[in-house]
Write a protein that holds these residues in place. Structure first.
Motif, PDB file in Angstrom:
ATOM      1  N   GLN A 250       0.952  -1.133   0.018  1.00 42.49           N
ATOM      2  CA  GLN A 250      -0.142   0.095   0.067  1.00 42.49           C
ATOM      3  C   GLN A 250       0.832   1.409   0.031  1.00 42.49           C
ATOM      4  OE1 GLN A 250      -2.782  -0.692   3.514  1.00 42.49           O
ATOM      5  NE2 GLN A 250      -4.322  -0.753   1.864  1.00 42.49           N
ATOM      6  N   LYS A 251       1.787   1.090   0.702  1.00 40.13           N
ATOM      7  CA  LYS A 251       2.874   2.336   0.699  1.00 40.13           C
ATOM      8  C   LYS A 251       3.454   2.487  -0.640  1.00 40.13           C
ATOM      9  CE  LYS A 251       5.357   1.007   4.448  1.00 40.13           C
ATOM     10  NZ  LYS A 251       6.415   1.258   5.368  1.00 40.13           N
ATOM     11  N   ARG A 252       3.814   1.551  -1.350  1.00 38.81           N
ATOM     12  CA  ARG A 252       4.351   1.683  -2.758  1.00 38.81           C
ATOM     13  C   ARG A 252       3.352   2.125  -3.593  1.00 38.81           C
ATOM     14  NH1 ARG A 252       7.826  -4.063  -2.532  1.00 38.81           N
ATOM     15  NH2 ARG A 252       9.496  -3.470  -1.540  1.00 38.81           N
ATOM     16  N   HIS A 253       2.042   1.755  -3.363  1.00 39.52           N
ATOM     17  CA  HIS A 253       1.125   2.360  -4.275  1.00 39.52           C
ATOM     18  C   HIS A 253       0.846   3.895  -4.065  1.00 39.52           C
ATOM     19  CE1 HIS A 253       0.153  -1.423  -6.082  1.00 39.52           C
ATOM     20  NE2 HIS A 253      -0.956  -1.788  -5.442  1.00 39.52           N
ATOM     21  N   ALA A 254       0.686   4.104  -2.843  1.00 39.95           N
ATOM     22  CA  ALA A 254       0.628   5.489  -2.404  1.00 39.95           C
ATOM     23  C   ALA A 254       1.864   6.504  -3.183  1.00 39.95           C
ATOM     24  CB  ALA A 254       0.610   5.786  -1.005  1.00 39.95           C
ATOM     25  N   VAL A 255       2.985   5.874  -3.203  1.00 35.06           N
ATOM     26  CA  VAL A 255       4.123   6.793  -3.712  1.00 35.06           C
ATOM     27  C   VAL A 255       3.911   6.793  -5.202  1.00 35.06           C
ATOM     28  CG1 VAL A 255       6.564   6.559  -4.147  1.00 35.06           C
ATOM     29  CG2 VAL A 255       5.531   6.217  -1.787  1.00 35.06           C
ATOM     30  N   ALA A 256       3.486   5.726  -5.816  1.00 32.87           N
ATOM     31  CA  ALA A 256       3.381   5.564  -7.295  1.00 32.87           C
ATOM     32  C   ALA A 256       2.078   6.706  -7.586  1.00 32.87           C
ATOM     33  CB  ALA A 256       2.899   4.245  -7.743  1.00 32.87           C
ATOM     34  N   THR A 257       1.230   6.675  -7.020  1.00 36.87           N
ATOM     35  CA  THR A 257      -0.008   7.749  -7.152  1.00 36.87           C
ATOM     36  C   THR A 257       0.746   8.953  -6.875  1.00 36.87           C
ATOM     37  OG1 THR A 257      -1.724   6.082  -6.590  1.00 36.87           O
ATOM     38  CG2 THR A 257      -2.262   8.344  -6.382  1.00 36.87           C
TER      39      THR A 257
END
Length: 435
Positions: A150-157
């Motif tokens: 989830q943290k990686r998805h948030a950074v990608a967004t």
């Protein structure tokens, strides 16, 4: 939202249900929805373009503001330090209750005499200097564990939002003089040693207005924080992302609002301050190329991030109105339900003035006229009194002329009874004579 930003990428992440069927478009975002290449500008002469580099796939990720806000809320709690009141605070006095019979509350009271403190209430949370209700403890759950994916998805967004000018401007950044977003600068900027040279470079890149906005935003903090070594607040400026630190961190660390970050250690707290994505990011060429190596593509996965794949857009077309009104969806929907017929409630005209006005137009004016006739001294009351006086006078004259002597109604009526009474008396008299 996506159309307003001039991009076909998806903002929503949820499937849409219509009549039991799921309308999904799970294909990857096409390259046509974003620029295939990005220009690289010379750090010393930004008007010249050194070359072009392909757009990393991570900058075309779907936008998830809900995920960014949730992850930011939890991650920001992980730098808190434990704080609480002391265990004995409020109870460090030999107080005892005075008991009953002295016309005072039975709360414990400070001992002694000769001072204001003697006899004052203690211990209770309602007392001055007393203990706290439900005192805070150091073993509170201060930190939060956050899912790595989830943290990686948030950074990608957050990275994808930083490449959209409308979102960057909506966050408050002044990027009117910036050539393009994402802004990529040649690797020579990483070797800058002096702050003065770094400021000149940022101004040449079109950040002069942004830096002035930051300087103008410096204000004294509201609250007790101004006494605790954090007296001033200031807006966030551009985030400079580098690949190798050859002096850039030291050169830019004293510029107000400007922050630096290594591309391999990107943090959501820097990319989306306050939980709002769209931060103005300046990339070095090496860092921009390394984005592709870190996050890869939708097919290859992320080579440098174990078991991670970029988020996919659940809906290729984010125009929900177009989907709902399409022939394919409308053809399988049930017909629109007709609302049940409603009847108005019957109203009593004798109690409801509006209803009486419908049945008897002019009733409102008539009722108002009657009210005014009862007011002493009003013109209507005087007119009504004069009319009554005239009517009574006319009645008296009529009676005097036509209803006097034997012609009055009462005397005429009584004559009929007198005739019947005489007939009855004559019959009785005849009967007595026969006997």
């Amino acid at each position: 939202l996506a159309q307003a930003f001039g991009s076909g990428r998806t903002v929503a992440y949820l499937p849409v249900l219509f009549a039991g069927a799921v309308v999904l478009a799970c294909r990857a975002p096409k390259m046509a929805t974003a620029r295939p290449v990005v220009s690289v500008y010379q750090f010393d002469t930004p008007t010249e373009k050194a070359e072009t580099v392909p757009m990393p796939h991570v900058l075309m990720s779907p936008l998830r503001p809900d995920l960014v806000r949730y992850i930011h809320t939890n991650v920001s709690k992980n730098k808190r330090q434990a704080i609480s009141v002391g265990a004995k605070v409020g109870y460090e006095t030999a107080a005892s209750s005075w008991g009953t019979g002295r016309a005072v509350a039975r709360v414990p009271r400070a001992p002694g005499g000769g001072t204001h403190r003697a006899g004052q209430g203690t211990f209770g949370n309602m007392c001055r200097g007393g203990g706290m209700f439900n005192p805070t403890k150091t073993w509170r759950r201060w930190h939060r564990r956050v899912n790595v994916t989830q943290k990686r998805h948030a950074v990608a967004t957050a990275l994808a939002a930083s490449s959209l000018p409308p979102l960057v401007m909506a966050r408050g950044h002044r990027v009117g003089e910036v050539a393009e977003l994402p802004l990529v600068v040649s690797d020579g900027i990483e070797a800058i040693q002096k702050t003065k040279q770094a400021v000149e470079t940022l101004k040449k890149l079109g950040c002069a207005e942004e830096m002035q906005r930051i300087l103008d935003s410096k204000k004294v903090r509201a609250g007790k924080g101004k006494m605790r070594n954090r007296r001033y607040t200031m807006r966030r400026g551009p985030l400079v992302v580098y690949s190798e630190d050859n002096g850039i961190v030291r050169a830019m660390r004293n510029i107000p609002g400007v922050e630096t970050a290594c591309v391999t250690r990107l943090n959501l707290l820097s990319l989306a301050p306050g939980g709002s994505f769209g931060r103005f990011v300046i990339w070095t060429q090496g860092a921009f190329k390394k984005l592709g190596e870190l996050y890869g593509t939708l097919k290859s996965g992320a080579p440098l991030k174990k078991n991670y794949h970029l988020p996919r857009a659940e809906m290729e077309n984010a125009d929900l109105d177009r989907i709902i009104n399409s022939t394919e969806v409308q053809s399988v929907l049930r017909p629109k339900l007709e609302a049940p017929k409603k009847f108005e409630m019957k109203r009593n005209a004798l109690k409801n003035k509006a209803e009486m006005e419908k049945l008897n137009p002019g009733s409102t004016e008539e009722r108002e006229l009657r009210r005014k006739c009862r007011e002493q001294g009003s013109a209507e009351q005087k007119a009504a009194a004069a009319s009554k006086k005239t009517r009574v006078q006319a009645s008296k004259e009529h009676n005097k002329k036509h209803k006097k002597g034997d012609d009055s109604f009462y005397k005429t009526l009584m004559k009929a009874f007198e005739a019947k009474a005489k007939a009855a008396e004559e019959k009785e008299a005849e009967g007595e004579d026969d006997e």
